[in-house]
Design an enzyme around this catalytic site. Structure first.
Site, PDB file in Angstrom:
ATOM      1  N   ASP A   1      28.233  59.215  74.463  1.00  0.00           N
ATOM      2  CA  ASP A   1      28.890  58.528  73.239  1.00  0.00           C
ATOM      3  C   ASP A   1      28.531  59.480  72.253  1.00  0.00           C
ATOM      4  OD1 ASP A   1      29.724  55.642  71.927  1.00  0.00           O
ATOM      5  OD2 ASP A   1      28.533  56.726  70.605  1.00  0.00           O
ATOM      6  N   LEU A   2      29.690  59.811  71.427  1.00  0.00           N
ATOM      7  CA  LEU A   2      29.760  60.624  70.336  1.00  0.00           C
ATOM      8  C   LEU A   2      29.052  59.950  68.941  1.00  0.00           C
ATOM      9  CD1 LEU A   2      33.271  62.214  70.317  1.00  0.00           C
ATOM     10  CD2 LEU A   2      31.132  63.420  70.215  1.00  0.00           C
TER      11      LEU A   2
ATOM     12  N   ASP B   1      35.062  56.515  71.236  1.00  0.00           N
ATOM     13  CA  ASP B   1      34.471  57.724  71.479  1.00  0.00           C
ATOM     14  C   ASP B   1      33.385  57.619  72.561  1.00  0.00           C
ATOM     15  OD1 ASP B   1      33.022  55.635  70.485  1.00  0.00           O
ATOM     16  OD2 ASP B   1      31.939  57.270  69.288  1.00  0.00           O
TER      17      ASP B   1
END
Length: 778
Positions: A341-342, A384
């Site tokens: 996950d960003l 994301d």
């Protein structure tokens, strides 16, 4: 042989020539005004029309010069012209807009025309040959000219019939054009027969028929654009088109045999052509069916690929990942799932726009794909969130995850400046038997753990964290009904006056006893309440319960005050001031008896908004305490601006250092940090309460520092209301033990009294043990 030409024949010939010339002009004009892609079809029709006009003019010239039969050479020329014009007409018809969408469609149409045309020619051959001779003595005998013209007429008629039958309703457009071509070619056949054998009468009629056919073609082409569409790919009709011609040929052949007829070379050739045409037609049909099936398979594969592929990054999507996971589970292949996950990607979309966000995601996907091992699968799950399915054990996966952490954390160059992001990674493998859903859940839990531990890191799945999360989920679920089930209680921790240790106030503490979970600590469920939005409901319940209990104590004559903790979310709610006012009025509690405690952590939020909220609350008459002072958030400048009345010294300052003795003089040991806060509070007009006093040594130190109020385990833990009430009654009873002598205190800097007040008012506790004279206006 010279035959006299009658005026009627001359007029007919001239009129036919004029009509044909007019038709030729119309066809030429139609070809000139049509543009691509229609121009080629109309040009072919115009050329065919020109050839047919020349053929007709030749026939007119021969008729006017020598109208009798026997002109075999001219008849052959007319037959040749008819054949050429008929073939060109057929080519133009196949090129008309909407008739044939491809070369294969045109070939199938042409073969259908050959099949029907051959059947027509064969039936005609049976009817006009020996022994039938349908016209009797007037039946023309076979000759090259008649044979050539008849073949052209049959093929043109067959193609026109196929196109008319296959055209969807309405068929008027193609019917007019096809009928005109059929009439023109049949007119050419009759003209060749008249010049060769039949004589002037047949020739005159043939000229009229040919002219009318050309005019019909010209009118159709001139007025209609496009002439229509043909259902060229309707496979169910192929059997009907093949069955009808074969049935006609078989019937005519049986009739011919019954009439003792014989099959010469022409009949055999016609049958052979029909058979080869049928075979070729079926071959083309099979080829088209295979091509269609192949295209369907390609499209199905394409759409299946699209269904399992993310359009933005080109990686697999959630379906693609699940398909790969199920395959690994069925095969029992050892694998590890990374969940990525960003961190902070939402800020990119909010500040830089979704176009930049999409570009960053596309670059993220490219880096992810380029840094995996062969056979590993990268997928974008949405937003994301990404995942990587890796074959092998957790050690190899950990090495790849470390590399990804560095590669994916580099800046993402964009036209308006680089974007800096980090990535959090959770890692999980099969837990016993392969279970896809369980693996996905474990990877998500590991990712969540990485987020909670600071982000930009890798965390492996831990069963302990899983149990903690399950506990957290259960507590959150049960907390929503705790008020309705009457599971919450208030405990009151006394605040003592120093050095007498007489209880003068209490802090209301929320307690929760669940029938299955047991006692759930506030440090566990209060953060959950803040996260899930229940803190306002709990705070309102605590406020009303505390005011209710305070009103009872006051009614019984106890000189006491109660403090209630307020979360930042409650404090910033617009309706909180009204809520406090209504609670005071509902329970008839004097406002100065209620203290609202704000943690020092709340100062880290919007300070100006906090000041406005606290000012509004103080206007109601309640007092404000800054809790946990010394935890590290508020500065001295902020402290001067805050509209507060009380400082509660954090336990860390009370127990941080050993008490020290005064330098250069005698006196009891004191707590230096408490001494500093005491002096600061008194200079600012604030009362100070020392929290977390747990030992007699700490008590002596805070008393020596000049602190007049204390709170902590030494004076009592949080107890039920009836226990605190007993403590209040014991402290105020006539037989109560006198206060133990206070240790010698070092001199305190005197507070400057307000006008009309004495210094003693600052030292002796007033109502509820906190001097009213020390309250500072904002």
């Amino acid at each position: 042989m010279c035959v006299h030409t009658s005026p009627g024949m001359i007029g007919t010939a001239v009129l036919s020539a004029l009509i044909a010339l007019g038709a030729g002009v119309l066809l030429a004009a139609a070809a000139r005004r049509r543009t691509a892609p229609h121009h080629q079809a109309y040009a072919l029709l115009a050329v065919a029309g020109a050839v047919a006009v020349v053929t007709l003019l030749v026939g007119v010239a021969v008729t006017l010069s020598a109208g009798g039969p026997g002109h075999t050479g001219w008849a052959t020329l007319v037959a040749l012209g008819t054949a050429v014009s008929g073939l060109i007409f057929c080519a133009g018809l196949l090129r008309m807009p909407g008739v044939a969408g491809s070369a294969g469609s045109a070939a199938r149409l042409a073969l259908d025309g050959v099949i029907v045309g051959t059947a027509l020619w064969f039936v005609g051959w049976v009817l006009f040959s020996e022994p039938t001779r349908l016209l009797g003595d007037a039946t023309p005998t076979a000759s090259p000219a008649i044979l050539l013209a008849s073949v052209s007429a049959a093929l043109s008629s067959g193609l026109a019939a196929i196109m008319i039958f296959r055209a969807p309703p309405p068929r008027r457009c193609l019917a007019v054009l096809g009928t005109g071509i059929t009439v023109a070619t049949c007119g050419g056949l009759a003209l060749a027969a008249g010049l060769c054998q039949a004589g002037p009468g047949v020739t005159s009629v043939a000229l009229v028929v040919l002219a009318v056919g050309l005019l019909t073609i010209a009118v159709a082409v001139h007025r209609i654009d496009p002439p229509g569409e043909v259902a060229v790919d309707v496979i169910p009709y192929d059997g009907e088109y093949a069955f009808a011609p074969m049935a006609a040929m078989a019937t005519s052949a049986m009739y011919h045999l019954l009439q003792d007829g014989r099959f010469d070379a022409l009949g055999i050739v016609a049958g052979s052509v029909e058979g080869f045409a049928l075979v070729a037609r079926q071959y083309f049909t099979l080829h088209e069916v295979r091509g269609y099936a192949r295209r369907l398979a390609d499209r199905e594969a394409h759409f299946r690929q699209l269904a399992h592929t993310d359009a933005l990054t080109g990686l697999a999507n959630r379906r693609g990942l699940l398909r790969a996971l199920h395959r690994c589970a069925e095969a029992g292949t050892p694998c590890v799932l990374l969940s990525l996950d960003l961190d902070g990607f939402k800020n990119v979309n909010d500040m830089r726009g979704h176009d930049v966000g999409d570009a960053v995601l596309a670059e993220f996907g490219r880096r992810l794909r380029d840094n995996l091992r062969p056979g590993d699968l990268a997928a974008r799950l949405g937003g994301d969130e990404f995942a990587v399915l890796m074959h092998g054990g957790p050690i190899e996966a950990g090495v790849v995850a470390e590399r990804l952490l560095g590669v994916l954390g580099r800046s993402y160059e964009q036209p308006d400046g680089p974007v800096f992001l980090s990535v959090s990674i959770g890692l999980a493998g099969w837990a016993g038997e392969p279970d896809v859903e369980l693996l996905l859940r474990h990877a998500d839990l590991a990712l969540r753990y990485a987020k909670q531990r600071g982000k930009n890191r890798i965390e492996r799945y831990d069963a302990a964290y899983d149990r903690l999360l399950r506990r957290r989920t259960t507590v959150e679920h049960e907390l929503r009904g705790a008020i309705g089930r009457d599971e919450l209680r208030l405990a009151f921790q006394p605040v003592a006056s120093l050095p007498s240790v007489r209880p003068v106030g209490a802090e209301a503490l929320l307690r929760w006893h669940h029938p299955e979970l047991g006692n759930v600590g506030p440090d566990e469920f209060i953060p959950l309440a803040e996260e899930c939005g229940m803190i306002a409901e709990l705070g309102a319940w605590v406020l009303h319960q505390a005011c209710h209990q305070l009103s009872r104590w006051l009614a019984e004559g106890h000189d006491v005050w109660v403090s209630v903790n307020v979360s930042p979310r409650e404090l910033h709610a617009p309706e909180y001031v009204v809520q406090v006012t209504e609670a005071l009025r509902a329970h008839r509690v004097p406002p100065q008896r209620l203290v609202l405690e704000v943690t020092e952590h709340a100062v880290a939020t919007d300070l100006d908004e906090l000041i406005r909220r606290l000012t509004a609350l103080r206007l109601t008459g309640v007092r404000i305490a800054l809790d946990d002072f010394g935890a590290g958030y508020s500065s001295l400048g902020q402290l001067r601006r805050l509209p507060i009345d009380i400082l509660k010294i954090d336990h860390g300052l009370v127990a941080e250092h050993e008490p020290v003795r005064p330098v250069g003089r005698d006196g009891p040991a004191f707590a230096p940090m408490v001494d500093i806060v005491m002096r600061l509070g008194h200079q600012l007009g604030l009362e100070v309460i020392a929290e977390g006093v747990t030992t007699p040594t700490e008590l002596a130190a805070v008393v020596a520092a000049g602190c007049r109020f204390g709170q902590g385990a030494l004076f009592g833990w949080g107890v039920p209301a009836e226990h605190l009430e007993a403590m209040l009654e014991a402290a105020s009873s006539p037989g109560a033990r006198p206060a133990r002598p206070a240790p010698e205190q070092r001199p305190l800097q005197p507070l400057v009294p307000r006008s009309g007040e004495s210094v003693s008012e600052h030292v002796t506790p007033g109502a509820a043990g906190v001097p009213e004279a020390t309250r500072r206006d904002p």
